[in-house]
Design an enzyme around this catalytic site. Structure first.
Site, PDB file in Angstrom:
ATOM      1  CB  CYS A  44      35.847  21.206 -20.582  1.00  0.00           C
ATOM      2  SG  CYS A  44      34.644  21.677 -19.355  1.00  0.00           S
ATOM      3  NE  ARG A  72      28.472  39.423 -20.848  1.00  0.00           N
ATOM      4  CZ  ARG A  72      28.374  38.154 -21.174  1.00  0.00           C
ATOM      5  NH1 ARG A  72      28.073  37.261 -20.256  1.00  0.00           N
ATOM      6  NH2 ARG A  72      28.572  37.742 -22.401  1.00  0.00           N
TER       7      ARG A  72
HETATM    8  C1  LIG Z   1      40.894  18.994 -16.998  1.00  0.00           C
HETATM    9  C2  LIG Z   1      39.418  19.155 -16.863  1.00  0.00           C
HETATM   10  C3  LIG Z   1      38.594  18.733 -17.897  1.00  0.00           C
HETATM   11  C4  LIG Z   1      37.219  18.872 -17.777  1.00  0.00           C
HETATM   12  N1  LIG Z   1      36.428  18.431 -18.814  1.00  0.00           N
HETATM   13  C5  LIG Z   1      35.085  18.520 -18.717  1.00  0.00           C
HETATM   14  C6  LIG Z   1      34.246  18.078 -19.783  1.00  0.00           C
HETATM   15  O1  LIG Z   1      34.728  17.614 -20.823  1.00  0.00           O
HETATM   16  N2  LIG Z   1      32.894  18.186 -19.623  1.00  0.00           N
HETATM   17  C7  LIG Z   1      32.339  18.712 -18.484  1.00  0.00           C
HETATM   18  O2  LIG Z   1      31.113  18.790 -18.395  1.00  0.00           O
HETATM   19  N3  LIG Z   1      33.113  19.159 -17.456  1.00  0.00           N
HETATM   20  C8  LIG Z   1      34.463  19.071 -17.555  1.00  0.00           C
HETATM   21  N4  LIG Z   1      35.245  19.529 -16.518  1.00  0.00           N
HETATM   22  C9  LIG Z   1      34.595  20.037 -15.291  1.00  0.00           C
HETATM   23  C10 LIG Z   1      34.193  21.496 -15.418  1.00  0.00           C
HETATM   24  O3  LIG Z   1      35.310  22.258 -15.787  1.00  0.00           O
HETATM   25  C11 LIG Z   1      33.640  21.973 -14.072  1.00  0.00           C
HETATM   26  O4  LIG Z   1      32.498  21.199 -13.789  1.00  0.00           O
HETATM   27  C12 LIG Z   1      33.258  23.448 -14.056  1.00  0.00           C
HETATM   28  O5  LIG Z   1      34.369  24.258 -14.308  1.00  0.00           O
HETATM   29  C13 LIG Z   1      32.682  23.807 -12.687  1.00  0.00           C
HETATM   30  O6  LIG Z   1      32.448  25.168 -12.609  1.00  0.00           O
HETATM   31  P1  LIG Z   1      32.344  25.891 -11.184  1.00  0.00           P
HETATM   32  O7  LIG Z   1      32.045  27.315 -11.474  1.00  0.00           O
HETATM   33  O8  LIG Z   1      31.445  25.141 -10.296  1.00  0.00           O
HETATM   34  O9  LIG Z   1      33.785  25.707 -10.525  1.00  0.00           O
HETATM   35  P2  LIG Z   1      35.251  26.118 -11.012  1.00  0.00           P
HETATM   36  O10 LIG Z   1      35.361  26.090 -12.484  1.00  0.00           O
HETATM   37  O11 LIG Z   1      36.193  25.275 -10.225  1.00  0.00           O
HETATM   38  O12 LIG Z   1      35.387  27.621 -10.524  1.00  0.00           O
HETATM   39  C14 LIG Z   1      35.393  27.964  -9.179  1.00  0.00           C
HETATM   40  C15 LIG Z   1      36.148  29.277  -9.038  1.00  0.00           C
HETATM   41  O13 LIG Z   1      36.030  29.708  -7.697  1.00  0.00           O
HETATM   42  C16 LIG Z   1      37.262  30.304  -7.298  1.00  0.00           C
HETATM   43  N5  LIG Z   1      37.301  30.266  -5.839  1.00  0.00           N
HETATM   44  C17 LIG Z   1      37.306  29.156  -5.059  1.00  0.00           C
HETATM   45  N6  LIG Z   1      37.294  29.491  -3.756  1.00  0.00           N
HETATM   46  C18 LIG Z   1      37.273  30.845  -3.707  1.00  0.00           C
HETATM   47  C19 LIG Z   1      37.249  31.794  -2.646  1.00  0.00           C
HETATM   48  N7  LIG Z   1      37.215  31.398  -1.365  1.00  0.00           N
HETATM   49  N8  LIG Z   1      37.247  33.110  -2.950  1.00  0.00           N
HETATM   50  C20 LIG Z   1      37.252  33.523  -4.252  1.00  0.00           C
HETATM   51  N9  LIG Z   1      37.297  32.674  -5.284  1.00  0.00           N
HETATM   52  C21 LIG Z   1      37.279  31.348  -5.031  1.00  0.00           C
HETATM   53  C22 LIG Z   1      38.302  29.448  -7.993  1.00  0.00           C
HETATM   54  O14 LIG Z   1      39.526  30.129  -8.134  1.00  0.00           O
HETATM   55  C23 LIG Z   1      37.632  29.147  -9.330  1.00  0.00           C
HETATM   56  O15 LIG Z   1      37.999  30.075 -10.335  1.00  0.00           O
HETATM   57  C24 LIG Z   1      36.645  19.438 -16.618  1.00  0.00           C
HETATM   58  C25 LIG Z   1      37.472  19.883 -15.576  1.00  0.00           C
HETATM   59  C26 LIG Z   1      38.840  19.746 -15.697  1.00  0.00           C
HETATM   60  C27 LIG Z   1      39.718  20.222 -14.577  1.00  0.00           C
END
Ligand SMILES: Cc1cc2nc3c(=O)[nH]c(=O)nc-3n(C[C@H](O)[C@H](O)[C@H](O)COP(=O)(O)OP(=O)(O)OC[C@H]3O[C@@H](n4cnc5c(N)ncnc54)[C@H](O)[C@@H]3O)c2cc1C
Length: 480
Positions: A44, A72
């Site tokens: 974000c 941790r």
């Molecule tokens: C530019 C931008 C701005 C944003 N702004 C906001 C905001 O203002 N407010 C808000 O609420 N949200 C915002 N978001 C959204 C927010 O960042 C995401 O909702 C959040 O990061 C989701 O977290 P996650 O852990 O589900 O997934 P992710 O953050 O996508 O993490 C998933 C991880 O899994 C890893 N991975 C994937 N597949 C595999 C695999 N097969 N093996 C091992 N590792 C793997 C990836 O490398 C990644 O590091 C924004 C996103 C972006 C891109």
């Protein structure tokens, strides 16, 4: 014997779960496989890193890999990609450094996130064309702007940033195109404008910020134009062209010069791993989960951008790829795995975005068609009201759209745009949605008042009052 909890993905969902399990059940072996080199990072914050408000990408990291391992006791494996899940054998197949191995688990969390959608245009592979979904792309964009992407660090010596290094010697752009007027597109337009670049924003729909509703979008569009952003609404991009590096954007209306492009047309959940393992997807295309984040496979959970959540207004599965949804679900699953079953919580789709000097926020269901599809008969109002007492200096006009179900008066959602205190006001509405309130009940909430912060009747109360009147009138018409 200690249990083994394996987590795929080391960001918001995955690391929240890892931390919670280690806190509540420290004897659990927690192994996190992250295919990249970053963990616990705030995607974000990337637009603000490109803008220059945040100096270093490292500032976006909440907890470092060393802290996870040393403080941790999390077994964190960077550069490890999980390529298969065998839910019957309870193993995952992991690839790292050209080797492959099987890792058994007792419980598994899939937290693989989402990926930026790249439309099938010609020219998306040209230099200077980016999506902004991972930290390396943010660094590459800043490098392409000619701004030091990694202050104090030697890019070449770092384990990441190879894409950024490609841009170190390239000429900085003059004209930037942002494709997609969602919240990331709007944030990136602001980021580029801060570097005094000519910014063109292309959106194929009639308005930017579609989930925030038309009234909010129109206010934002006027403001973007005032800030010098060239808005191309209802304009479908067809291709990018250039010799090696992008030089122009081709639309159905003609060509616009651009020597840097960011494509921000949305995200899609990373579901291949789950799908290949026979784990069910839901109607949104994300991984189907129950109220505890459990998938259709035994002892396999999913959370964050790859998974569905329950919409608190419709009660239906929804895909809300936002940070709190991911953090909250990850933490709840960690608590469940540690032995205290905890629901992941519902989502109201509450979201906010800064557009230059404006704040925009939304929650719940505000789109008429979406409300009707969910079985409601929506009634809505749009009002404007001052953010402070009329005699108190400063302040700004707020535009609020509020929606209720006509027959029951149940609040369905709201969007707000204005110059100050917009997200906090939407948070009031979000709290009311989670409580299942009617507009009459919202109208009678006891909200804080003092002249510098609001009129006596906060604009949220005023909107609810006007909406309650309209709901009543609609009811009387229906009964007559
Ligand atoms: C530019 C931008 C701005 C944003 N702004 C906001 C905001 O203002 N407010 C808000 O609420 N949200 C915002 N978001 C959204 C927010 O960042 C995401 O909702 C959040 O990061 C989701 O977290 P996650 O852990 O589900 O997934 P992710 O953050 O996508 O993490 C998933 C991880 O899994 C890893 N991975 C994937 N597949 C595999 C695999 N097969 N093996 C091992 N590792 C793997 C990836 O490398 C990644 O590091 C924004 C996103 C972006 C891109």
């Amino acid at each position: 014997m200690s249990q083994t909890f394996v987590i795929v993905g080391g960001d918001a969902a995955g690391m929240s779960a890892a931390s919670k399990v280690k806190r509540d059940a420290p004897e659990t072996e927690v192994i996190v496989f992250e295919k990249g080199q970053w963990v616990s990072y705030a995607a974000c914050g990337m637009p603000y890193y490109v803008k220059g408000d945040v100096e270093s990408l490292e500032d976006l990291v909440a907890v470092t890999p060393e802290e996870f391992v040393e403080e941790r006791d999390v077994d964190l494996r960077l550069g490890h990609e999980v390529v298969a899940v065998d839910a019957d054998a309870r193993t995952v197949t992991v690839e790292a450094d050209g080797e492959s191995f099987e890792q058994p688990y007792d419980t598994l969390l899939i937290g693989t996130g989402a990926h930026a959608i790249v439309p099938p245009f010609e020219g998306t592979d040209l230099d200077g064309v980016f999506t902004i979904h991972d930290m390396d792309s943010a660094r590459a964009i800043r490098e392409a702007l000619g701004v030091d992407a990694a202050p104090g660090a030697d890019l070449g010596d770092m384990g990441y940033g190879a894409e950024a290094a490609e841009y170190t010697d390239m000429a900085a752009p003059d004209t930037v195109a942002v494709v997609g007027g969602g919240y990331v597109g709007v944030e990136m337009a602001e980021a580029f404008a801060a570097h005094d670049l000519e910014v063109h924003l292309f959106e194929m729909l009639p308005h930017v910020l579609q989930p925030f509703g038309e009234a909010a979008a129109e206010v934002v569009e006027d403001h973007l134009r005032e800030q010098g952003v060239h808005l191309h609404l209802e304009t479908r991009v067809e291709a990018f062209e250039g010799e090696g590096r992008v030089q122009r954007v081709v639309t159905e209306d003609g060509e616009t010069p651009a020597d840097l492009v960011v494509v921000g047309v949305g995200v899609a959940p990373n579901v291949d791993l789950a799908e290949d393992a026979g784990i069910e997807l839901g109607p949104t295309g994300a991984i189907a989960t129950d109220e505890y984040g459990r998938t259709s496979a035994e002892d396999v959970f999913a959370a964050g951008d790859c998974a569905e959540a329950t919409n608190t207004v419709t009660g239906e599965p929804d895909h809300v790829p936002l940070a709190l949804t991911a953090n909250r679900a990850g933490r709840a699953i960690g608590q469940t795995v540690a032995g205290d079953p905890t629901p992941v919580g519902e989502t109201a789709g509450t979201a906010t975005v800064k557009a230059f000097d404006l704040e925009v926020a939304r929650t719940g269901v505000i789109d008429d068609e979406e409300a009707r599809d969910a079985g409601f008969d929506p009634v809505s109002v749009t009002i404007t009201a001052p953010s402070r007492a009329h005699y108190y200096p400063g302040g700004s006009e707020l535009t609020i759209t509020m929606v209720a179900d006509g027959p029951t008066g149940t609040l369905l959602g709201a969007s707000i745009v204005g110059g100050e205190d917009v997200p906090k006001r939407v948070d009031t509405v979000a709290a009311a949605l989670h409580a299942g309130m009617t507009v009459d009940e919202v109208e009678n909430l006891d909200l804080a008042y003092a002249p510098p912060f609001s009129p006596v009747w906060d604009p949220v109360l005023t909107a609810a009052k006007v909406l309650a009147g309209k709901v009543e009138a609609a009811r009387e018409t229906a009964e007559a």
